[in-house]
Design a protein around this motif. Structure first.
Motif, PDB file in Angstrom:
ATOM      1  N   LEU A  14       0.825  -1.206   0.000  1.00 63.50           N
ATOM      2  CA  LEU A  14       0.000   0.000   0.000  1.00 63.50           C
ATOM      3  C   LEU A  14       0.859   1.255   0.000  1.00 63.50           C
ATOM      4  O   LEU A  14       0.540   2.236  -0.688  1.00 63.50           O
ATOM      5  CB  LEU A  14      -0.919  -0.009   1.230  1.00 63.50           C
ATOM      6  N   PHE A  15       1.977   1.243   0.737  1.00 62.55           N
ATOM      7  CA  PHE A  15       2.854   2.414   0.738  1.00 62.55           C
ATOM      8  C   PHE A  15       3.516   2.600  -0.628  1.00 62.55           C
ATOM      9  O   PHE A  15       3.678   3.732  -1.099  1.00 62.55           O
ATOM     10  CB  PHE A  15       3.930   2.264   1.816  1.00 62.55           C
ATOM     11  N   SER A  16       3.893   1.489  -1.287  1.00 65.88           N
ATOM     12  CA  SER A  16       4.472   1.579  -2.625  1.00 65.88           C
ATOM     13  C   SER A  16       3.478   2.176  -3.607  1.00 65.88           C
ATOM     14  O   SER A  16       3.820   3.047  -4.415  1.00 65.88           O
ATOM     15  CB  SER A  16       4.913   0.189  -3.092  1.00 65.88           C
ATOM     16  N   LEU A  17       2.211   1.732  -3.533  1.00 66.49           N
ATOM     17  CA  LEU A  17       1.171   2.254  -4.425  1.00 66.49           C
ATOM     18  C   LEU A  17       0.927   3.738  -4.163  1.00 66.49           C
ATOM     19  O   LEU A  17       0.835   4.541  -5.097  1.00 66.49           O
ATOM     20  CB  LEU A  17      -0.104   1.442  -4.221  1.00 66.49           C
ATOM     21  N   GLU A  18       0.831   4.121  -2.887  1.00 63.31           N
ATOM     22  CA  GLU A  18       0.574   5.519  -2.547  1.00 63.31           C
ATOM     23  C   GLU A  18       1.727   6.419  -2.968  1.00 63.31           C
ATOM     24  O   GLU A  18       1.522   7.561  -3.403  1.00 63.31           O
ATOM     25  CB  GLU A  18       0.331   5.642  -1.039  1.00 63.31           C
ATOM     26  N   THR A  19       2.942   5.915  -2.852  1.00 60.98           N
ATOM     27  CA  THR A  19       4.111   6.715  -3.230  1.00 60.98           C
ATOM     28  C   THR A  19       4.161   6.959  -4.734  1.00 60.98           C
ATOM     29  O   THR A  19       4.354   8.089  -5.199  1.00 60.98           O
ATOM     30  CB  THR A  19       5.396   6.016  -2.774  1.00 60.98           C
ATOM     31  N   GLN A  20       3.951   5.882  -5.514  1.00 59.73           N
ATOM     32  CA  GLN A  20       4.113   5.999  -6.967  1.00 59.73           C
ATOM     33  C   GLN A  20       2.959   6.757  -7.608  1.00 59.73           C
ATOM     34  O   GLN A  20       3.145   7.435  -8.622  1.00 59.73           O
ATOM     35  CB  GLN A  20       4.231   4.598  -7.580  1.00 59.73           C
ATOM     36  N   THR A  21       1.789   6.656  -7.022  1.00 60.23           N
ATOM     37  CA  THR A  21       0.639   7.382  -7.566  1.00 60.23           C
ATOM     38  C   THR A  21       0.426   8.729  -6.883  1.00 60.23           C
ATOM     39  O   THR A  21      -0.552   9.418  -7.205  1.00 60.23           O
ATOM     40  CB  THR A  21      -0.638   6.538  -7.421  1.00 60.23           C
ATOM     41  N   THR A  22       1.304   9.089  -5.967  1.00 60.40           N
ATOM     42  CA  THR A  22       1.267  10.374  -5.236  1.00 60.40           C
ATOM     43  C   THR A  22      -0.081  10.593  -4.549  1.00 60.40           C
ATOM     44  O   THR A  22      -0.614  11.699  -4.557  1.00 60.40           O
ATOM     45  CB  THR A  22       1.586  11.554  -6.164  1.00 60.40           C
ATOM     46  N   ILE A  23      -0.644   9.509  -3.997  1.00 61.85           N
ATOM     47  CA  ILE A  23      -1.920   9.655  -3.280  1.00 61.85           C
ATOM     48  C   ILE A  23      -1.688  10.304  -1.924  1.00 61.85           C
ATOM     49  O   ILE A  23      -2.229  11.357  -1.623  1.00 61.85           O
ATOM     50  CB  ILE A  23      -2.602   8.279  -3.121  1.00 61.85           C
ATOM     51  N   GLY A  24      -0.865   9.676  -1.092  1.00 60.50           N
ATOM     52  CA  GLY A  24      -0.525  10.237   0.212  1.00 60.50           C
ATOM     53  C   GLY A  24      -1.694  10.392   1.148  1.00 60.50           C
ATOM     54  O   GLY A  24      -2.165  11.501   1.408  1.00 60.50           O
ATOM     55  N   TYR A  25      -2.208   9.275   1.693  1.00 59.72           N
ATOM     56  CA  TYR A  25      -3.332   9.348   2.624  1.00 59.72           C
ATOM     57  C   TYR A  25      -2.924   9.925   3.981  1.00 59.72           C
ATOM     58  O   TYR A  25      -3.767  10.349   4.757  1.00 59.72           O
ATOM     59  CB  TYR A  25      -3.927   7.955   2.836  1.00 59.72           C
ATOM     60  N   GLY A  26      -1.641   9.907   4.291  1.00 59.42           N
ATOM     61  CA  GLY A  26      -1.181  10.462   5.553  1.00 59.42           C
ATOM     62  C   GLY A  26      -1.014   9.447   6.657  1.00 59.42           C
ATOM     63  O   GLY A  26      -0.532   9.769   7.744  1.00 59.42           O
ATOM     64  N   VAL A  27      -1.402   8.183   6.418  1.00 54.64           N
ATOM     65  CA  VAL A  27      -1.263   7.136   7.430  1.00 54.64           C
ATOM     66  C   VAL A  27       0.150   6.577   7.442  1.00 54.64           C
ATOM     67  O   VAL A  27       0.718   6.279   8.485  1.00 54.64           O
ATOM     68  CB  VAL A  27      -2.287   6.016   7.180  1.00 54.64           C
ATOM     69  N   ARG A  28       0.719   6.423   6.230  1.00 55.49           N
ATOM     70  CA  ARG A  28       2.082   5.906   6.112  1.00 55.49           C
ATOM     71  C   ARG A  28       2.975   7.005   5.548  1.00 55.49           C
ATOM     72  O   ARG A  28       2.631   7.619   4.526  1.00 55.49           O
ATOM     73  CB  ARG A  28       2.112   4.682   5.189  1.00 55.49           C
ATOM     74  N   ALA A  29       4.113   7.223   6.197  1.00 55.03           N
ATOM     75  CA  ALA A  29       5.031   8.296   5.776  1.00 55.03           C
ATOM     76  C   ALA A  29       6.453   7.883   6.104  1.00 55.03           C
ATOM     77  O   ALA A  29       6.714   7.151   7.069  1.00 55.03           O
ATOM     78  CB  ALA A  29       4.675   9.603   6.458  1.00 55.03           C
ATOM     79  N   ILE A  30       7.387   8.346   5.282  1.00 54.40           N
ATOM     80  CA  ILE A  30       8.793   8.027   5.474  1.00 54.40           C
ATOM     81  C   ILE A  30       9.390   8.924   6.549  1.00 54.40           C
ATOM     82  O   ILE A  30       8.929  10.061   6.772  1.00 54.40           O
ATOM     83  CB  ILE A  30       9.554   8.189   4.127  1.00 54.40           C
ATOM     84  N   THR A  31      10.419   8.414   7.215  1.00 60.97           N
ATOM     85  CA  THR A  31      11.150   9.176   8.239  1.00 60.97           C
ATOM     86  C   THR A  31      12.582   9.379   7.773  1.00 60.97           C
ATOM     87  O   THR A  31      13.083   8.605   6.938  1.00 60.97           O
ATOM     88  CB  THR A  31      11.148   8.429   9.575  1.00 60.97           C
ATOM     89  N   PRO A  32      13.266  10.406   8.285  1.00 58.28           N
ATOM     90  CA  PRO A  32      14.667  10.638   7.880  1.00 58.28           C
ATOM     91  C   PRO A  32      15.647   9.705   8.577  1.00 58.28           C
ATOM     92  O   PRO A  32      16.857   9.908   8.468  1.00 58.28           O
ATOM     93  CB  PRO A  32      14.888  12.095   8.296  1.00 58.28           C
ATOM     94  N   HIS A  33      15.147   8.685   9.248  1.00 58.14           N
ATOM     95  CA  HIS A  33      16.027   7.789  10.001  1.00 58.14           C
ATOM     96  C   HIS A  33      16.853   6.885   9.097  1.00 58.14           C
ATOM     97  O   HIS A  33      17.962   6.477   9.467  1.00 58.14           O
ATOM     98  CB  HIS A  33      15.180   6.943  10.964  1.00 58.14           C
ATOM     99  N   CYS A  34      16.323   6.542   7.890  1.00 57.24           N
ATOM    100  CA  CYS A  34      16.981   5.581   6.997  1.00 57.24           C
ATOM    101  C   CYS A  34      17.337   6.244   5.669  1.00 57.24           C
ATOM    102  O   CYS A  34      16.435   6.532   4.859  1.00 57.24           O
ATOM    103  CB  CYS A  34      16.085   4.372   6.755  1.00 57.24           C
ATOM    104  N   PRO A  35      18.628   6.489   5.401  1.00 54.40           N
ATOM    105  CA  PRO A  35      19.025   7.075   4.109  1.00 54.40           C
ATOM    106  C   PRO A  35      18.655   6.197   2.923  1.00 54.40           C
ATOM    107  O   PRO A  35      18.346   6.708   1.830  1.00 54.40           O
ATOM    108  CB  PRO A  35      20.545   7.233   4.244  1.00 54.40           C
ATOM    109  N   VAL A  36      18.681   4.873   3.109  1.00 50.63           N
ATOM    110  CA  VAL A  36      18.319   3.977   2.011  1.00 50.63           C
ATOM    111  C   VAL A  36      16.857   4.185   1.614  1.00 50.63           C
ATOM    112  O   VAL A  36      16.511   4.170   0.431  1.00 50.63           O
ATOM    113  CB  VAL A  36      18.569   2.512   2.420  1.00 50.63           C
ATOM    114  N   ALA A  37      15.988   4.397   2.589  1.00 56.61           N
ATOM    115  CA  ALA A  37      14.577   4.632   2.299  1.00 56.61           C
ATOM    116  C   ALA A  37      14.390   5.947   1.557  1.00 56.61           C
ATOM    117  O   ALA A  37      13.557   6.049   0.649  1.00 56.61           O
ATOM    118  CB  ALA A  37      13.774   4.627   3.597  1.00 56.61           C
ATOM    119  N   VAL A  38      15.163   6.963   1.904  1.00 63.00           N
ATOM    120  CA  VAL A  38      15.076   8.250   1.205  1.00 63.00           C
ATOM    121  C   VAL A  38      15.495   8.085  -0.259  1.00 63.00           C
ATOM    122  O   VAL A  38      14.851   8.612  -1.180  1.00 63.00           O
ATOM    123  CB  VAL A  38      15.945   9.303   1.913  1.00 63.00           C
ATOM    124  N   ALA A  39      16.584   7.332  -0.474  1.00 63.93           N
ATOM    125  CA  ALA A  39      17.039   7.098  -1.853  1.00 63.93           C
ATOM    126  C   ALA A  39      16.013   6.287  -2.631  1.00 63.93           C
ATOM    127  O   ALA A  39      15.758   6.552  -3.812  1.00 63.93           O
ATOM    128  CB  ALA A  39      18.391   6.382  -1.825  1.00 63.93           C
TER     129      ALA A  39
END
Length: 366
Positions: free
Chosen positions: A114-139
Motif C-alpha cells: 500500500l505504501f508503494s502504491l501511494e508513493t508511486q501514484t502520489t496519493i498520500g493518505y497520511g497514514v504511512r510516511a517516510i522518516t529521515p532515520h533511513c538514508p536507504v529509504a530516502v534514496a
C-alpha cells in the motif's frame, strides 16, 4: 431453398478467394506476410520500441498498462518490505516503544504494498510516511518517484499517439465500392469517387494509383507484382484538391494507359489490381494521412457512370446526397478504347452483367 443456400455458400467462397488474392483490401490494409525473416532482424523492432508499442493492438497496450504499474508497485513493495525487515520495523519483530521505523505503519507485506502504491501514484493518505532515520529509504523513494513518472509519461504518450494516429482520420475518407468506365469530355475514362465525411479539409490532397499485375518480359522473366503508375485528375488538375465535397476523379484511357488494350467482353477476365492512394494533411491535427483502397476487374463496371450527388437548395446552400454516392446509370460507351478512338458509333452495354447487390443500377428511361 437448397439452391439458395448453395448460392450463398458459393458467393461466400468467391468473396473469401477475392479477399485472399488481393494485395490491398477495400479498407486499405495490406494483405501480405513475411517469411524466413532472420531472427536477428527481430531485434530491430526492439530498437525502434516506440513505433512497436504504438502499433500494438489496444488489448496489448491495456495489458502492458496494467502489468507495468502492478509489477512496479509489487517490486518496490518488496524493497520497502526488505527495508522495514532490515530495520526491525515489522510487527512480528516486536519493535520497542521508542523504536524509530524507516516508514511509519509499514509493518508487513500488505502495508508495504500500500505504501508503494501511494508513493508511486502520489496519493498520500497520511497514514504511512517516510522518516529521515533511513538514508536507504530516502534514496528508494526518490528512485520510485522517478521511475513512476517515466512509466506514466511513456504509457500516456503511447495512448495519445494511438488515439491520434492518422489512420483514424482515414476512416472518414470513403471511396466508391466500384469504379466505372465511360466517356467523359471526348475521352474514355476510368472514374472513381471519393468523399470526405468531415467538414474539416484535407490540405494538399493528391490522388494517384498503381496497377499491380503479373507480367512476363521478352527474356522470360516473370514479375509477380509489376507496378504501373496510374494518373487520376479532375477538371481543375490533379494536385491540391479542394476536398470540401465528394470528388469524381478520372483516369484517361489513351494509348499510354495500361487499360487501352482491354475490351468490355474480356475485361472481367483480366488479372490485375488497381490500388488507389490519397495523400493529404489533416487540417485539425496537421498530421500526414494516406488513404488506400483497391479495385479488381470484377469491381470495375464498363459502360456505366455515377449519378450526380451535388445539388443546390432553394436557400442557396449546396447539398450532398450520399444516397447516390455508389449509384450508377448505363451510358453509351464504346466496346474498347481502340474502338472509341478509331470507330464511329457507340453502344449500350448489356444490362445482364455482373450482379452487385451493393450497387443501385438505374436504367435510362426514354
Amino acid at each position: 431453398m437448397v439452391f439458395g443456400i448453395q448460392k450463398l455458400i458459393q458467393d461466400h467462397l468467391v468473396e473469401r478467394r477475392i479477399r485472399r488474392t488481393r494485395l490491398v483490401t477495400k479498407d486499405g490494409r495490406c494483405n501480405i506476410e513475411f517469411g524466413n525473416v532472420k531472427y536477428g532482424n527481430h531485434f530491430a523492432f526492439l530498437v525502434d520500441f516506440w513505433t512497436t508499442f504504438v502499433e500494438f493492438r489496444w488489448r496489448f497496450v491495456l495489458f502492458f498498462f496494467i502489468t507495468s504499474f502492478t509489477l512496479s508497485w509489487l517490486i518496490f513493495s518488496l524493497l520497502w518490505f526488505w527495508i522495514a525487515w532490515n530495520n526491525g520495523d515489522l510487527k512480528w519483530q516486536n519493535p520497542s516503544n521508542d523504536h524509530t521505523p524507516c516508514v511509519w505503519n509499514v509493518v508487513g507485506l500488505t502495508t508495504a504494498f500500500l505504501f508503494s502504491l501511494e508513493t508511486q501514484t502520489t496519493i498520500g493518505y497520511g497514514v504511512r510516511a517516510i522518516t529521515p532515520h533511513c538514508p536507504v529509504a530516502v534514496a528508494l523513494i526518490i528512485i520510485q518517484t522517478l521511475i513512476g513518472a517515466l512509466i506514466h509519461c511513456f504509457i500516456c504518450g503511447v495512448i495519445v499517439s494511438k488515439i491520434s494516429l492518422p489512420k483514424k482520420r482515414a476512416k472518414t475518407i470513403a471511396f466508391s465500392e466500384m469504379a466505372v468506365i465511360c466517356p467523359k469530355k471526348d475521352f474514355l475514362c476510368l472514374i472513381i469517387r471519393v468523399a470526405n465525411l468531415r467538414k474539416t479539409l484535407m490540405i494538399g490532397s493528391q490522388i494517384y494509383g498503381k496497377l499491380l499485375r503479373t507480367t512476363v518480359k521478352p527474356d522470360g522473366e516473370t514479375i509477380i507484382m509489376d507496378q504501373v503508375n496510374i494518373e487520376f485528375m479532375m477538371d481543375a488538375g490533379k494536385d491540391n484538391l479542394f476536398f470540401v465535397c465528394p470528388l469524381t476523379l478520372y483516369h484517361v484511357i489513351d494509348k499510354a494507359s495500361p487499360f487501352f488494350d482491354m475490351a468490355e467482353d474480356t475485361f472481367h477476365k483480366q488479372e490485375f489490381e488497381l490500388v488507389v492512394f490519397l495523400d493529404g494533411t489533416a487540417e485539425t491535427t496537421s498530421s500526414a494521412c494516406q488513404v488506400r483502397t483497391s479495385f479488381i476487374p470484377q469491381e470495375i463496371m464498363w459502360g456505366y457512370n455515377f449519378l450526380p450527388i451535388i445539388s443546390r437548395s432553394k436557400e442557396g446552400k449546396y447539398r450532398v446526397d450520399f444516397s447516390n454516392f455508389s449509384k450508377v446509370e448505363a451510358v453509351t460507351t464504346a466496346h474498347c478504347a481502340y474502338c472509341f478512338h478509331n470507330i464511329v458509333g457507340h453502344h449500350l452495354p448489356s444490362i445482364n452483367g455482373i450482379d452487385n447487390g451493393g450497387f443501385g443500377v438505374i436504367g435510362i428511361l426514354e
